[in-house]
Write a protein that holds these residues in place. Structure first.
Motif, PDB file in Angstrom:
ATOM      1  N   LYS A   5       1.206  -1.089   0.485  1.00 60.99           N
ATOM      2  CA  LYS A   5       0.001   0.000  -0.247  1.00 60.99           C
ATOM      3  C   LYS A   5       0.557   1.191   0.239  1.00 60.99           C
ATOM      4  O   LYS A   5       2.153   1.178   0.892  1.00 60.99           O
ATOM      5  N   VAL A   6       0.439   2.281  -0.643  1.00 68.99           N
ATOM      6  CA  VAL A   6       0.666   3.266  -0.306  1.00 68.99           C
ATOM      7  C   VAL A   6       0.229   4.637   0.275  1.00 68.99           C
ATOM      8  O   VAL A   6      -0.963   4.670   0.432  1.00 68.99           O
ATOM      9  N   TRP A   7       1.234   4.827   1.723  1.00 68.71           N
ATOM     10  CA  TRP A   7       0.595   5.892   3.049  1.00 68.71           C
ATOM     11  C   TRP A   7       1.471   7.585   2.248  1.00 68.71           C
ATOM     12  O   TRP A   7       2.325   7.141   1.756  1.00 68.71           O
ATOM     13  N   PHE A   8      -0.647   8.294   3.103  1.00 73.32           N
ATOM     14  CA  PHE A   8      -0.015   9.742   2.964  1.00 73.32           C
ATOM     15  C   PHE A   8       0.365  10.235   4.754  1.00 73.32           C
ATOM     16  O   PHE A   8      -1.000   9.992   5.077  1.00 73.32           O
ATOM     17  N   VAL A  31       5.904   5.139   0.752  1.00 74.12           N
ATOM     18  CA  VAL A  31       5.278   6.695   1.685  1.00 74.12           C
ATOM     19  C   VAL A  31       5.700   7.652   1.193  1.00 74.12           C
ATOM     20  O   VAL A  31       6.838   8.247   1.259  1.00 74.12           O
ATOM     21  N   ALA A  32       4.438   8.952   1.414  1.00 74.78           N
ATOM     22  CA  ALA A  32       4.735  10.278   1.163  1.00 74.78           C
ATOM     23  C   ALA A  32       5.023  10.998   2.309  1.00 74.78           C
ATOM     24  O   ALA A  32       3.744  10.923   3.222  1.00 74.78           O
ATOM     25  N   ALA A  33       5.696  11.418   3.214  1.00 72.63           N
ATOM     26  CA  ALA A  33       5.644  12.196   4.292  1.00 72.63           C
ATOM     27  C   ALA A  33       5.381  13.293   4.248  1.00 72.63           C
ATOM     28  O   ALA A  33       5.984  14.099   3.677  1.00 72.63           O
ATOM     29  N   THR A  34       5.097  13.895   4.724  1.00 75.34           N
ATOM     30  CA  THR A  34       4.458  15.582   4.697  1.00 75.34           C
ATOM     31  C   THR A  34       5.254  16.589   6.053  1.00 75.34           C
ATOM     32  O   THR A  34       5.048  15.682   6.963  1.00 75.34           O
ATOM     33  N   VAL A  81      -3.781   4.006   2.479  1.00 78.17           N
ATOM     34  CA  VAL A  81      -3.218   5.020   3.598  1.00 78.17           C
ATOM     35  C   VAL A  81      -3.723   6.282   4.025  1.00 78.17           C
ATOM     36  O   VAL A  81      -1.980   6.671   3.595  1.00 78.17           O
ATOM     37  N   MET A  82      -4.170   7.107   5.148  1.00 83.98           N
ATOM     38  CA  MET A  82      -3.775   8.605   4.882  1.00 83.98           C
ATOM     39  C   MET A  82      -3.903   8.801   5.855  1.00 83.98           C
ATOM     40  O   MET A  82      -4.819   8.428   7.402  1.00 83.98           O
ATOM     41  N   VAL A  83      -2.721   8.965   7.053  1.00 77.44           N
ATOM     42  CA  VAL A  83      -2.755   9.472   8.291  1.00 77.44           C
ATOM     43  C   VAL A  83      -2.381  11.061   8.534  1.00 77.44           C
ATOM     44  O   VAL A  83      -1.483  11.198   8.643  1.00 77.44           O
ATOM     45  N   GLY A 130      -9.381   2.499   0.327  1.00 75.55           N
ATOM     46  CA  GLY A 130      -8.640   3.674   1.436  1.00 75.55           C
ATOM     47  C   GLY A 130      -9.000   3.748   2.819  1.00 75.55           C
ATOM     48  O   GLY A 130      -9.921   2.584   2.988  1.00 75.55           O
ATOM     49  N   HIS A 131      -7.778   4.070   3.367  1.00 81.78           N
ATOM     50  CA  HIS A 131      -8.231   4.065   4.988  1.00 81.78           C
ATOM     51  C   HIS A 131      -7.740   5.663   5.411  1.00 81.78           C
ATOM     52  O   HIS A 131      -6.549   6.152   4.749  1.00 81.78           O
ATOM     53  N   VAL A 132      -8.685   6.069   6.320  1.00 77.14           N
ATOM     54  CA  VAL A 132      -8.299   7.346   6.451  1.00 77.14           C
ATOM     55  C   VAL A 132      -7.836   7.228   8.406  1.00 77.14           C
ATOM     56  O   VAL A 132      -8.648   6.479   8.676  1.00 77.14           O
ATOM     57  N   PHE A 133      -6.838   6.795   8.706  1.00 73.26           N
ATOM     58  CA  PHE A 133      -6.454   6.987  10.006  1.00 73.26           C
ATOM     59  C   PHE A 133      -6.454   8.423  10.367  1.00 73.26           C
ATOM     60  O   PHE A 133      -6.100   9.168  10.117  1.00 73.26           O
ATOM     61  N   THR A 134      -7.214   9.025  12.015  1.00 75.53           N
ATOM     62  CA  THR A 134      -7.042  10.347  12.300  1.00 75.53           C
ATOM     63  C   THR A 134      -7.357  10.139  13.892  1.00 75.53           C
ATOM     64  O   THR A 134      -7.442   9.779  14.570  1.00 75.53           O
ATOM     65  N   ILE A 135      -5.969  11.125  14.025  1.00 68.33           N
ATOM     66  CA  ILE A 135      -5.152  10.812  15.617  1.00 68.33           C
ATOM     67  C   ILE A 135      -5.469  11.675  16.363  1.00 68.33           C
ATOM     68  O   ILE A 135      -5.511  13.439  16.505  1.00 68.33           O
TER      69      ILE A 135
END
Length: 282
Positions: A5-8, A31-34, A81-83, A130-135
């Motif tokens: 998977k590709v994670w953001f 992984v894309a990291a911001t 996947v977006m975190v 898709g999967h949205v993780f909200t911390i």
């Protein structure tokens, strides 16, 4: 062979975000990291490659967020996947904190998270996955910490819109997980990360005591390991039916159970009075 998977991941230059990105790359994910500074990402992780894309992003600028997500999709072809991890802590009583201080905390923690969600959902809807993780924080479920009311309120807001998002995304096969972490041993409480009131009021002794405890005693002694938190997030991302609510850490469970017991006790004690408002048909 299944494609990884590709994670953001937002807020990835330090803390849990950085630990998660390194863990993902070590496990062959893309992984894309911001971060607000792309140089900090390159320094910590390395230059762009087939598996890693460091991106400078201003969470508070919707158009910049939109362009950054488009850059990720152009590089990897998709996001799975977006975190939503970026945010900062703010200590100060409601009276102490200025309008500007409060708005800045909401701009990053709430409206910044919404900017990312708003611009990634069209992609998730179109690919029907898709999967949205909200911390959030345990402070997004239990807010009775003097001096932390504004920070907690930002995390309560995040929890509220994420619950709605979970329902909105069900028809599109998009998962949503709201994470309530307890205390993790990151730099979240370090003096260069957390912010305190510019004009403190001496009369608020309990708030000052709790502030001092967090900055001088809890900081560096948090009971939870961010490496293990990263493992947990990866495990959740691979579940067929991941939970909407996830309390992370024994301390988070302790505080959540305290509030649940309090609410249940109060509801039982006042059920008759609360129900007395019903319109009578007699």
């Amino acid at each position: 062979m299944e494609t990884k998977k590709v994670w953001f991941v937002t807020g990835a230059s330090k803390g849990l975000g950085l630990v998660l990105v390194k863990k993902l790359l070590a496990n062959d994910y893309h992984v894309a990291a911001t971060s607000r500074s792309v140089e900090s990402l390159i320094k910590e992780i390395g230059n762009a490659s087939d598996s890693f894309l460091p991106l400078e992003m201003d969470l508070t600028d919707n158009e910049n967020v939109k362009a950054t997500i488009a850059e990720c999709i152009a590089h990897f072809g998709q996001i799975d996947v977006m975190v939503n991890n970026a945010g900062f802590g703010l200590i100060g009583t409601l009276e102490e904190l200025s309008d500007s201080e409060v708005k800045t905390n909401f701009d990053v923690n709430v409206f910044g998270s919404l900017n990312v969600i708003r611009n990634i959902l069209p992609h998730f809807r179109n690919q029907q996955s898709g999967h949205v993780f909200t911390i959030s924080s345990i402070g997004g479920y239990m807010g009775n910490f003097p001096g932390f009311g504004i920070y907690c309120s930002t995390k309560f807001a995040v929890a509220g819109f994420t619950e709605a998002l979970a329902e909105e995304m069900k028809p599109f096969n998009v998962h949503t997980t709201l994470v309530y972490p307890g205390y993790f041993r990151t730099n979240f409480l370090s003096k260069d990360s957390i912010r305190t009131a510019a004009s403190p009021i001496a009369a608020y002794k309990s708030a000052r005591e709790l502030e001092k405890a967090h900055l001088d005693e809890i900081n560096g002694n948090q009971p939870n390991d961010p490496e293990k938190a990263a493992d947990v997030l990866i495990t959740l991302s691979n579940e067929e039916n991941p939970p909407v609510h996830f309390f992370m850490g024994k301390d988070a469970y302790h505080y959540a159970k305290q509030k649940l017991e309090l609410i249940q006790h109060t509801m039982a004690a006042y059920e008759t009075l609360a129900g007395s408002t019903e319109i009578s048909n007699n």
